[in-house]
Design a protein around this motif. Structure first.
Motif, PDB file in Angstrom:
ATOM      1  N   MET A   1       0.849  -1.188   0.000  1.00 46.45           N
ATOM      2  CA  MET A   1       0.000   0.000   0.000  1.00 46.45           C
ATOM      3  C   MET A   1       0.886   1.240   0.000  1.00 46.45           C
ATOM      4  SD  MET A   1      -2.959  -1.250   2.619  1.00 46.45           S
ATOM      5  CE  MET A   1      -3.970   0.212   2.456  1.00 46.45           C
ATOM      6  N   VAL A   2       0.653   2.117  -0.965  1.00 51.33           N
ATOM      7  CA  VAL A   2       1.495   3.293  -1.157  1.00 51.33           C
ATOM      8  C   VAL A   2       0.868   4.499  -0.454  1.00 51.33           C
ATOM      9  CG1 VAL A   2       2.492   4.808  -2.908  1.00 51.33           C
ATOM     10  CG2 VAL A   2       2.242   2.368  -3.368  1.00 51.33           C
ATOM     11  N   PRO A   3       1.614   5.219   0.374  1.00 44.77           N
ATOM     12  CA  PRO A   3       1.038   6.393   1.036  1.00 44.77           C
ATOM     13  C   PRO A   3       0.490   7.381   0.003  1.00 44.77           C
ATOM     14  CG  PRO A   3       3.190   5.881   1.956  1.00 44.77           C
ATOM     15  CD  PRO A   3       3.001   4.976   0.786  1.00 44.77           C
ATOM     16  N   GLY A   4      -0.689   7.917   0.281  1.00 39.69           N
ATOM     17  CA  GLY A   4      -1.287   8.892  -0.620  1.00 39.69           C
ATOM     18  C   GLY A   4      -2.012   8.277  -1.795  1.00 39.69           C
ATOM     19  N   SER A   5      -2.093   6.946  -1.851  1.00 44.33           N
ATOM     20  CA  SER A   5      -2.735   6.309  -3.001  1.00 44.33           C
ATOM     21  C   SER A   5      -4.176   5.936  -2.692  1.00 44.33           C
ATOM     22  CB  SER A   5      -1.966   5.045  -3.389  1.00 44.33           C
ATOM     23  OG  SER A   5      -2.154   4.055  -2.397  1.00 44.33           O
ATOM     24  N   LEU A   6      -4.943   5.763  -3.759  1.00 39.31           N
ATOM     25  CA  LEU A   6      -6.336   5.348  -3.626  1.00 39.31           C
ATOM     26  C   LEU A   6      -6.516   4.002  -4.321  1.00 39.31           C
ATOM     27  CD1 LEU A   6      -7.467   7.950  -2.425  1.00 39.31           C
ATOM     28  CD2 LEU A   6      -9.221   7.919  -4.185  1.00 39.31           C
ATOM     29  N   VAL A   7      -7.066   3.050  -3.601  1.00 44.40           N
ATOM     30  CA  VAL A   7      -7.324   1.737  -4.180  1.00 44.40           C
ATOM     31  C   VAL A   7      -8.830   1.513  -4.142  1.00 44.40           C
ATOM     32  CG1 VAL A   7      -7.011  -0.753  -3.882  1.00 44.40           C
ATOM     33  CG2 VAL A   7      -5.126   0.795  -3.388  1.00 44.40           C
ATOM     34  N   LEU A   8      -9.384   1.105  -5.263  1.00 46.60           N
ATOM     35  CA  LEU A   8     -10.810   0.789  -5.301  1.00 46.60           C
ATOM     36  C   LEU A   8     -10.949  -0.732  -5.275  1.00 46.60           C
ATOM     37  CD1 LEU A   8     -13.752   1.701  -5.758  1.00 46.60           C
ATOM     38  CD2 LEU A   8     -13.311   1.628  -8.205  1.00 46.60           C
ATOM     39  N   LEU A   9     -11.686  -1.243  -4.303  1.00 46.46           N
ATOM     40  CA  LEU A   9     -11.871  -2.690  -4.169  1.00 46.46           C
ATOM     41  C   LEU A   9     -13.326  -3.019  -4.465  1.00 46.46           C
ATOM     42  CD1 LEU A   9     -10.927  -5.549  -3.118  1.00 46.46           C
ATOM     43  CD2 LEU A   9     -11.752  -4.809  -0.897  1.00 46.46           C
ATOM     44  N   GLY A  10     -13.557  -3.747  -5.542  1.00 45.71           N
ATOM     45  CA  GLY A  10     -14.928  -4.091  -5.925  1.00 45.71           C
ATOM     46  C   GLY A  10     -15.212  -5.552  -5.653  1.00 45.71           C
ATOM     47  N   GLY A  11     -16.488  -5.877  -5.549  1.00 49.81           N
ATOM     48  CA  GLY A  11     -16.865  -7.272  -5.357  1.00 49.81           C
ATOM     49  C   GLY A  11     -18.362  -7.371  -5.147  1.00 49.81           C
ATOM     50  N   SER A  12     -18.925  -8.525  -5.502  1.00 48.43           N
ATOM     51  CA  SER A  12     -20.379  -8.662  -5.372  1.00 48.43           C
ATOM     52  C   SER A  12     -20.779  -8.727  -3.898  1.00 48.43           C
ATOM     53  CB  SER A  12     -20.881  -9.855  -6.164  1.00 48.43           C
ATOM     54  OG  SER A  12     -19.949 -10.872  -6.154  1.00 48.43           O
ATOM     55  N   PRO A  13     -22.057  -8.517  -3.604  1.00 47.14           N
ATOM     56  CA  PRO A  13     -22.519  -8.469  -2.212  1.00 47.14           C
ATOM     57  C   PRO A  13     -22.177  -9.747  -1.455  1.00 47.14           C
ATOM     58  CG  PRO A  13     -24.273  -7.795  -3.704  1.00 47.14           C
ATOM     59  CD  PRO A  13     -23.151  -8.272  -4.558  1.00 47.14           C
ATOM     60  N   GLY A  14     -21.679  -9.589  -0.257  1.00 49.25           N
ATOM     61  CA  GLY A  14     -21.449 -10.740   0.604  1.00 49.25           C
ATOM     62  C   GLY A  14     -20.234 -11.578   0.248  1.00 49.25           C
ATOM     63  N   ILE A  15     -19.420 -11.117  -0.677  1.00 52.08           N
ATOM     64  CA  ILE A  15     -18.286 -11.932  -1.107  1.00 52.08           C
ATOM     65  C   ILE A  15     -17.168 -11.905  -0.063  1.00 52.08           C
ATOM     66  CG2 ILE A  15     -16.920 -10.245  -2.446  1.00 52.08           C
ATOM     67  CD1 ILE A  15     -17.985 -13.650  -3.768  1.00 52.08           C
ATOM     68  N   GLY A  16     -17.139 -10.852   0.749  1.00 57.74           N
ATOM     69  CA  GLY A  16     -16.112 -10.793   1.800  1.00 57.74           C
ATOM     70  C   GLY A  16     -15.241  -9.542   1.767  1.00 57.74           C
ATOM     71  N   LYS A  17     -15.751  -8.473   1.168  1.00 55.29           N
ATOM     72  CA  LYS A  17     -14.955  -7.234   1.068  1.00 55.29           C
ATOM     73  C   LYS A  17     -14.645  -6.662   2.444  1.00 55.29           C
ATOM     74  CE  LYS A  17     -18.199  -5.304  -1.330  1.00 55.29           C
ATOM     75  NZ  LYS A  17     -19.128  -6.447  -1.420  1.00 55.29           N
TER      76      LYS A  17
ATOM     77  N   VAL B   1     -14.075   0.787  -0.766  1.00 59.20           N
ATOM     78  CA  VAL B   1     -14.812  -0.423  -1.117  1.00 59.20           C
ATOM     79  C   VAL B   1     -15.977  -0.017  -2.017  1.00 59.20           C
ATOM     80  CG1 VAL B   1     -16.221  -2.314  -0.220  1.00 59.20           C
ATOM     81  CG2 VAL B   1     -14.170  -1.588   1.012  1.00 59.20           C
ATOM     82  N   GLY B   2     -16.180  -0.758  -3.095  1.00 59.90           N
ATOM     83  CA  GLY B   2     -17.262  -0.441  -4.022  1.00 59.90           C
ATOM     84  C   GLY B   2     -18.110  -1.658  -4.315  1.00 59.90           C
ATOM     85  N   HIS B   3     -19.368  -1.443  -4.600  1.00 67.13           N
ATOM     86  CA  HIS B   3     -20.265  -2.562  -4.933  1.00 67.13           C
ATOM     87  C   HIS B   3     -20.147  -2.912  -6.397  1.00 67.13           C
ATOM     88  CE1 HIS B   3     -23.075  -1.458  -1.408  1.00 67.13           C
ATOM     89  NE2 HIS B   3     -21.870  -1.794  -1.036  1.00 67.13           N
ATOM     90  N   VAL B   4     -20.587  -4.096  -6.708  1.00 66.34           N
ATOM     91  CA  VAL B   4     -20.520  -4.570  -8.075  1.00 66.34           C
ATOM     92  C   VAL B   4     -21.909  -5.031  -8.483  1.00 66.34           C
ATOM     93  CG1 VAL B   4     -19.767  -6.639  -9.285  1.00 66.34           C
ATOM     94  CG2 VAL B   4     -18.086  -5.162  -8.262  1.00 66.34           C
ATOM     95  N   THR B   5     -22.277  -4.760  -9.721  1.00 70.96           N
ATOM     96  CA  THR B   5     -23.604  -5.178 -10.185  1.00 70.96           C
ATOM     97  C   THR B   5     -23.599  -6.679 -10.452  1.00 70.96           C
ATOM     98  OG1 THR B   5     -22.952  -4.766 -12.433  1.00 70.96           O
ATOM     99  CG2 THR B   5     -24.072  -2.978 -11.299  1.00 70.96           C
ATOM    100  N   LYS B   6     -24.785  -7.186 -10.792  1.00 71.49           N
ATOM    101  CA  LYS B   6     -24.932  -8.622 -10.958  1.00 71.49           C
ATOM    102  C   LYS B   6     -24.024  -9.172 -12.057  1.00 71.49           C
ATOM    103  CE  LYS B   6     -28.623 -11.849 -10.356  1.00 71.49           C
ATOM    104  NZ  LYS B   6     -29.742 -12.327 -11.133  1.00 71.49           N
ATOM    105  N   ASP B   7     -23.839  -8.397 -13.125  1.00 69.58           N
ATOM    106  CA  ASP B   7     -22.993  -8.908 -14.199  1.00 69.58           C
ATOM    107  C   ASP B   7     -21.525  -8.566 -13.994  1.00 69.58           C
ATOM    108  OD1 ASP B   7     -24.324  -6.541 -14.485  1.00 69.58           O
ATOM    109  OD2 ASP B   7     -23.859  -6.331 -16.607  1.00 69.58           O
TER     110      ASP B   7
ATOM    111  N   LEU C   1      -9.068  -3.150  -7.711  1.00 75.50           N
ATOM    112  CA  LEU C   1      -8.973  -4.560  -7.370  1.00 75.50           C
ATOM    113  C   LEU C   1     -10.361  -5.179  -7.394  1.00 75.50           C
ATOM    114  CD1 LEU C   1      -6.586  -4.433  -4.276  1.00 75.50           C
ATOM    115  CD2 LEU C   1      -5.989  -4.691  -6.673  1.00 75.50           C
ATOM    116  N   GLN C   2     -10.406  -6.424  -7.806  1.00 77.81           N
ATOM    117  CA  GLN C   2     -11.684  -7.122  -7.865  1.00 77.81           C
ATOM    118  C   GLN C   2     -11.588  -8.341  -6.963  1.00 77.81           C
ATOM    119  OE1 GLN C   2     -14.308  -6.237  -9.828  1.00 77.81           O
ATOM    120  NE2 GLN C   2     -15.200  -8.023 -10.790  1.00 77.81           N
ATOM    121  N   PHE C   3     -12.574  -8.470  -6.087  1.00 76.24           N
ATOM    122  CA  PHE C   3     -12.614  -9.628  -5.192  1.00 76.24           C
ATOM    123  C   PHE C   3     -13.733 -10.512  -5.677  1.00 76.24           C
ATOM    124  CE2 PHE C   3     -12.859 -11.242  -0.607  1.00 76.24           C
ATOM    125  CZ  PHE C   3     -11.675 -11.928  -0.738  1.00 76.24           C
ATOM    126  N   GLU C   4     -13.416 -11.729  -6.064  1.00 74.48           N
ATOM    127  CA  GLU C   4     -14.452 -12.534  -6.691  1.00 74.48           C
ATOM    128  C   GLU C   4     -14.376 -13.994  -6.291  1.00 74.48           C
ATOM    129  OE1 GLU C   4     -13.536 -11.456 -10.710  1.00 74.48           O
ATOM    130  OE2 GLU C   4     -12.062 -13.028 -10.920  1.00 74.48           O
TER     131      GLU C   4
END
Ligand code: ATP
Ligand code: MG
Length: 381
Positions: free
Chosen positions: A1-17, A136-142, A159-162
């Motif tokens: 993790m880089v100081p000052g950076s922004l990471v977007l973590l996506g994943g479907s509901p309940g996947i474990g984000k 942390v961001g939500h992901v649609t069904k598709d 990043l995508q958590f799937e």
């Protein structure tokens, strides 16, 4: 993790984000970093309950790292920014960016305007104070990032958590990365006490492989790491005018291509059949090297015979003229297969001396499938 950076973590509901980000902050906090977990979805009590469950594994004399993370349950952007400025954490998680609300904007939380405003202001603060932020961001069904799609250009990493919800395996992959390769992936298992890294995924997948007709082991590359996965196929007579093509873990268009090549150059027609292909364990393989595995699995399923020498491993890309094409890192794939007891890996030419090298799909089928029993009349002829 880089100081000052922004990471977007996506994943479907309940996947474990939330589980993943909670554990990340817990470990950072434990190693002496200041952290902050901002939850817009759950109350502080809910977050604490999860943290208690995650820490169950720590020995009695140790403090549970997940419980040491300061939690802020808040959705008001201004209040969150104030807290960030005052606490000056080194790492911060915002769970989730869709719940934030800037009072001066009229849109509902999660709307494009709100999400963009929230991310832009958090980014400005993060850059100024050197905070590493995970949104942390939500992901649609598709599978697309909902709402925060607009953020993909703004952030440094996406990043995508799937994974399949019914199966314990979870994969973390990078779709965009300003600090390194997007090829690396992390494989985890969801347990009662949280996510545990799967260190030897190949061993598990090979041990679980069914060795039945329609099953083959693919020696795949997950970034720079070799991974053995089982590819399964089912071919069944179809009652539909347009037979079904159902995939999980590979690209649908890839299956269409492989079926066409199989029909034209391998003598395995599937025109009147439904075809199902699945990469076992909820893993996704996104590389051309999977073509041969799909072809062999379908051919084996279609003939109803198991591949010879199971668990049989293979890799290679299929060309449109039925040739088998070289793919990257054959030596690592072969070494991984050998390590897990898969001998005579069917591979393209120039892959390595230990491999069963073949030049075409037809030769691969000949090497992997026992010759079909001839009918007496044919044999006589
Ligand atoms: N007691 C438990 N034992 C095992 N697994 C659990 C337990 N409680 C929750 N889980 C697992 O954790 C998952 C929820 O994790 P988490 O809340 O981190 O997901 P999330 O991606 O943040 O969800 P959301 O989209 O709702 O925010 C559940 O789907 C379940 O698989
Ligand atoms: Mg959550």
């Amino acid at each position: 993790m880089v100081p000052g950076s922004l990471v977007l973590l996506g994943g479907s509901p309940g996947i474990g984000k939330s589980t993943l980000t909670n554990m990340v902050l817990g470990h950072l906090q434990q190693s002496g970093h200041r952290t902050l977990y901002v939850s817009g979805e759950e109350s502080a009590e809910q977050v604490r309950l999860r943290a208690e469950r995650l820490g169950d594994s720590s020995p009695a004399h140790e403090v549970n790292p997940a419980l040491q993370v300061p939690v802020l349950a808040e959705t008001d952007l201004e209040a969150i920014l104030d807290t960030l400025a005052a606490e000056a954490p080194q790492a911060c998680v915002i769970d989730s960016v869709q719940t934030l609300r800037a009072a001066e904007l009229s849109g509902a939380p999660g709307s494009v305007g709100q999400v963009r405003e929230a991310a832009a202001r958090i980014m400005a603060l993060a850059k100024a104070q050197g905070i590493a932020v995970i949104l942390v961001g939500h992901v649609t069904k598709d599978g697309a990032l909902a709402g925060p799609r607009v953020l993909e250009h703004l952030v440094d990493c996406v990043l995508q958590f799937e994974g399949e919800r019914e199966r314990p395996y979870r994969e973390l992959r990078a779709l965009k990365n300003r600090f390194g390769s997007t090829n690396e992936a992390g494989l985890f298992e969801m347990r009662q006490r949280g996510l545990v890294e799967v260190l030897d995924a190949s061993a598990r997948f090979v041990a679980e492989a069914t060795r039945a007709p329609g099953s083959v082991v693919l020696a795949a590359m997950e970034g720079s790491r070799p991974l053995l996965v089982e590819v399964q196929a089912l071919v069944a007579p179809s009652e539909l005018e347009q037979p079904r093509r159902v995939v999980s873990g590979i690209d649908r268009n890839r299956l269409a291509l492989v079926l066409a090549i199989l029909g034209r150059h391998g003598g395995v027609g599937t025109g009147g059949s439904d075809v199902f292909v699945n990469v076992v364990g909820g893993v996704r393989v996104d590389e051309p090297g999977c073509d041969l595995a799909v072809a062999l699995a379908v051919a084996s399923a279609s003939r109803g015979v198991a591949l010879s020498g199971t668990p049989r491993a293979c890799f290679g890309e299929l060309g449109l003229t039925g040739e088998l094409r070289w793919v990257g890192h054959p030596e690592r794939r072969l070494a991984e297969a050998a390590k897990h007891g898969c001998g005579a890996v069917i591979a393209p030419l120039d892959s390595g001396r230990d491999a069963c090298e073949v030049a075409t799909l037809r030769q691969a089928l000949g090497a992997a499938l026992p010759a079909p029993a001839r009918r007496p009349a044919q044999a006589a002829a």
